[in-house]
Scaffold this motif. Structure first.
Motif, short mmCIF file in Angstrom:
data_model
loop_
_atom_site.label_atom_id
_atom_site.label_comp_id
_atom_site.label_asym_id
_atom_site.label_seq_id
_atom_site.Cartn_x
_atom_site.Cartn_y
_atom_site.Cartn_z
N LEU A 343 0.81 -1.21 0.00
CA LEU A 343 0.00 0.00 0.00
C LEU A 343 0.84 1.26 0.00
CD1 LEU A 343 -2.81 -1.08 2.48
CD2 LEU A 343 -3.07 -0.63 0.04
N LEU A 344 2.03 1.18 0.58
CA LEU A 344 2.92 2.35 0.62
C LEU A 344 3.77 2.48 -0.65
CD1 LEU A 344 4.21 2.21 4.30
CD2 LEU A 344 2.77 3.99 3.29
N THR A 345 3.77 1.47 -1.51
CA THR A 345 4.66 1.49 -2.68
C THR A 345 4.43 2.67 -3.61
OG1 THR A 345 5.08 -0.89 -2.64
CG2 THR A 345 5.31 0.21 -4.76
N PRO A 346 3.19 3.04 -3.98
CA PRO A 346 3.02 4.22 -4.85
C PRO A 346 3.59 5.49 -4.24
CG PRO A 346 1.00 2.93 -4.81
CD PRO A 346 1.90 2.36 -3.74
N LEU A 347 3.38 5.66 -2.94
CA LEU A 347 3.92 6.83 -2.26
C LEU A 347 5.44 6.80 -2.26
CD1 LEU A 347 3.37 9.37 -0.50
CD2 LEU A 347 3.36 7.85 1.49
N ALA A 348 6.02 5.64 -1.92
CA ALA A 348 7.48 5.52 -1.86
C ALA A 348 8.10 5.68 -3.24
CB ALA A 348 7.86 4.16 -1.26
N ALA A 349 7.48 5.10 -4.27
CA ALA A 349 8.01 5.22 -5.62
C ALA A 349 7.99 6.66 -6.09
CB ALA A 349 7.23 4.33 -6.58
N GLY A 350 6.92 7.37 -5.77
CA GLY A 350 6.83 8.78 -6.17
C GLY A 350 7.87 9.64 -5.48
N LEU A 351 8.04 9.45 -4.16
CA LEU A 351 9.05 10.23 -3.44
C LEU A 351 10.46 9.91 -3.93
CD1 LEU A 351 7.64 10.04 0.21
CD2 LEU A 351 7.76 12.06 -1.26
N ALA A 352 10.72 8.64 -4.23
CA ALA A 352 12.05 8.27 -4.73
C ALA A 352 12.30 8.88 -6.10
CB ALA A 352 12.16 6.74 -4.79
N GLY A 353 11.30 8.86 -6.97
CA GLY A 353 11.47 9.44 -8.29
C GLY A 353 11.73 10.94 -8.23
N ALA A 354 11.02 11.63 -7.36
CA ALA A 354 11.24 13.07 -7.21
C ALA A 354 12.59 13.36 -6.57
CB ALA A 354 10.12 13.69 -6.38
N ALA A 355 13.00 12.52 -5.62
CA ALA A 355 14.27 12.75 -4.92
C ALA A 355 15.46 12.70 -5.88
CB ALA A 355 14.46 11.73 -3.81
N VAL A 356 15.38 11.85 -6.89
CA VAL A 356 16.48 11.75 -7.86
C VAL A 356 16.16 12.53 -9.13
CG1 VAL A 356 17.26 9.53 -6.97
CG2 VAL A 356 15.55 9.58 -8.79
N SER A 357 15.14 13.39 -9.06
CA SER A 357 14.77 14.29 -10.17
C SER A 357 14.43 13.56 -11.45
CB SER A 357 15.91 15.30 -10.43
OG SER A 357 16.20 16.05 -9.28
N VAL A 358 13.75 12.41 -11.30
CA VAL A 358 13.32 11.64 -12.48
C VAL A 358 11.90 11.99 -12.87
CG1 VAL A 358 12.80 9.32 -13.32
CG2 VAL A 358 14.90 9.75 -12.04
N TYR A 359 11.03 12.11 -11.89
CA TYR A 359 9.63 12.44 -12.18
C TYR A 359 9.06 13.22 -11.01
CZ TYR A 359 4.90 12.11 -13.99
OH TYR A 359 3.67 12.43 -14.49
N PRO A 360 8.26 14.27 -11.28
CA PRO A 360 7.72 15.09 -10.18
C PRO A 360 6.66 14.34 -9.40
CG PRO A 360 6.82 15.81 -12.28
CD PRO A 360 7.88 14.80 -12.60
N PHE A 361 6.68 14.51 -8.11
CA PHE A 361 5.68 13.91 -7.23
C PHE A 361 5.10 15.03 -6.41
CE2 PHE A 361 4.40 11.34 -3.44
CZ PHE A 361 3.55 10.47 -4.10
N ASN A 362 4.11 15.72 -7.02
CA ASN A 362 3.62 16.94 -6.42
C ASN A 362 2.22 17.21 -6.96
OD1 ASN A 362 3.32 20.11 -6.53
ND2 ASN A 362 4.86 19.67 -4.97
N GLY A 363 1.31 17.63 -6.07
CA GLY A 363 -0.01 18.04 -6.50
C GLY A 363 -0.72 16.96 -7.29
#
Length: 561
Positions: A343-363
């Motif tokens: 259940l946490l995977t979408p949230l974790a994947a989004g934060l990881a992608g934004a942290a390495v500047s691959v994909y925005p995880f915002n709004g």
């Protein structure tokens, strides 16, 4: 053939109807008794009402058919001006969308027309499909009360409603990510069968065509399920390797589809320098390397605050994370560690992608993670067992209070949006409540033969979609003047000039054009609209105006009269 073994029953520690132990307090016994009554009550009648309620909220907004706003219009131009094969090329105007979703939009355009309702029908259908999906997964995976709470939260989430009525792919992202998360939850409950593995990877492959964000989520879920398979207790090493082979056998088909979608659609968008600069300017990515811990913490806190209010629309940033923590704690007791991680995977994947500047995880770009997070948060409503001590009961009370703090403002928001649909998108989808259509309809009704119609360059996508067509596009002259013709060359013989401006973009430059065309005895009348402005200039005979306002080519190849 079932996908997995069924989940264990969610029931109080004491059998229904048996007296509470002497060591149990009356409030705990009352909670357990109430929980038992809810558990034995019919699930689907209540769930059906919630699905119908959420569907009604979405259909109400779709029927209102508000004007397209800027980003929607950029997508609409791509859909209208390209065929199916051309839509497989990188989109114009720094837009990006999965191919399957674009093809559905093109099909809707060809058969239903270019109205707001026809082009928003595809997002609406995905938004509607999410409701029975959450209801079905909840019934299979969660205690009845928790499943109903999760369904209620999804049904009334303002952003899930708002983006079910926007010409963007976000509702499809939310649906398909929730689908693969639900299938992963089912697989995590037992030894994966051939049918279960085939269903998961086939659904992930289909999802990749309609949802680019499902690709990293499905890949992360695959890694998580592989780890679970290799460490599952009670299985011999040889059995674990056979289980792993059975689970991974269909994975190459998904990997091939995901690779094609990534190379053709996701990678070009990530390489768009204009879009990357926009995201960087919004502090969506960390401003400094992750090794700079203070800067990384600041970015993480800013991202959390943004996510808590958009797209969760919580009244306070201190509601969402405590709910997720309490839900995860309940999930560890009632489900499993792997289920909570799923259940946490979408949230974790989004934060990881934004942290390495691959994909925005915002709004709105994080909308795909909202349903899974709401399901996890709903677990905070599961009451403690009868024998639970005071700390467990306190945690439950806090969880219920936080759920009410999340749900009540959202219910109030959707009630207001249902009564006043023109306000819905401003409440449920940010500030993108532009009303270009009404502004341009007004201009079309008021102009007379011989009037000059101008538009600023940032207004192109609205003006060229809704009309009337512009005679020219204009910008204020720079310090070096105009490299070509000026507006003054179009004014001889004119008594009135109309100017259309989209004011939700570059309004400082818009105002500069008005100042330069007005003054000197010229009467200026402005009519404001949502996100737009129509200005009329009544010219003075013989007045020289517009020498400092430049005529420019129509943006993006648009035509002029």
């Amino acid at each position: 053939m079932s996908v997995t073994r069924p989940l264990p029953a969610f029931s109080p520690a004491v059998a229904p109807g048996s007296p509470a132990p002497a060591t149990t307090s009356r409030p705990a016994a009352f909670a357990a008794s109430g929980w038992d009554r809810v558990s034995r009550s019919p699930y689907w009648p209540v769930a059906g009402l919630l699905v119908a309620f959420g569907a009604g909220l979405r259909i109400r907004q779709w029927g209102f058919a508000r004007s397209f706003w800027s980003d929607e219009l950029y997508v609409a131009h791509n859909v209208r001006e390209r065929g199916y094969l051309d839509l497989l090329q990188p989109l114009a105007f720094s837009q990006s969308a999965p191919p399957g979703w674009l093809w559905l939009e093109r099909f809707s355009f060809e058969h239903l027309g270019d109205s707001e309702r026809s082009l928003r029908l595809v997002p609406l259908l995905f938004g509607l499909a999410l409701l029975p999906l959450v209801a079905g997964l909840g019934r299979r995976l969660l205690p009845p009360l928790v499943a109903l709470v999760a369904l209620l939260l999804v049904a009334v989430a303002p952003f899930l409603i708002g983006y079910s009525n926007e010409l963007k792919q976000y509702s499809a992202e939310a649906f398909f990510v929730t689908l693969v998360v639900g299938l992963a939850l089912l697989l995590s409950q037992g030894v994966p069968s051939w049918a279960g593995a085939a269903l998961f990877w086939s659904a992930a492959a289909v999802a990749a065509v309609f949802s680019t964000l499902s690709i990293p989520v499905a890949g992360s879920l695959g890694v998580l399920l592989v780890a679970q398979t290799l460490t599952r207790p009670g299985r011999l090493p040889a059995q674990r390797w056979r289980d792993l082979g059975r689970f991974l056998a269909p994975a190459p088909a998904w990997a091939a589809v995901a690779l094609v979608v990534y190379v053709l659609f996701l990678a070009p968008g990530l390489a768009d320098q204009q879009l990357a600069a926009y995201w960087q300017g919004k502090s969506i990515y960390p401003a400094r390397p992750l090794t700079d811990l203070p800067a990384t913490v600041d970015w993480f806190v800013a991202t959390y605050r943004s996510l808590a209010t958009v797209p969760f629309v919580a009244w306070s940033a201190f509601v969402v994370v405590p709910l997720l923590v309490l839900g995860a704690a309940a999930g560890l007791r009632r489900l499993s560690t792997v289920a909570v991680l799923v259940l946490l995977t979408p949230l974790a994947a989004g934060l990881a992608g934004a942290a390495v500047s691959v994909y925005p995880f915002n709004g709105r770009l994080a909308l795909y993670a909202v349903p899974a997070c709401l399901v996890l948060a709903a677990l905070a409503a599961a009451p403690p067992e009868v024998r639970a001590g005071m700390p467990a009961r306190v945690r439950w009370v806090v969880g219920v209070v936080l759920l009410l703090a999340l749900a009540v403002p959202q219910l109030a928001t959707v009630v207001v949006a249902t009564v006043h649909p023109a306000r819905a998108f401003a409440q449920g989808g940010g500030a993108n409540a532009a009303d270009y259509r009404t502004a341009l309809d007004y201009l079309d009704a008021q102009r007379r033969p011989g009037d000059l119609v101008l538009a600023t360059t940032v207004s192109w996508n609205a003006q060229s979609w809704y009309g009337p067509p512009a005679d020219a596009y204009v910008v204020a002259a720079g310090p070096g003047g105009c490299p070509g013709r000026t507006v003054s060359t179009l004014l001889p013989g004119r008594s009135r000039v109309w100017l259309f401006q989209a004011t939700d973009w570059a309004d400082v430059a818009n105002r500069d054009v008005i100042v330069r065309l007005g003054g000197g005895g010229v009467a200026v009348a402005e009519r404001p609209f949502g996100g737009a402005r129509v200005v009329r200039f009544d010219l003075v005979a013989g007045a020289t105006k517009g020498t400092d306002v430049c005529l420019v080519p129509p943006p993006n190849g648009a035509a002029v009269r």
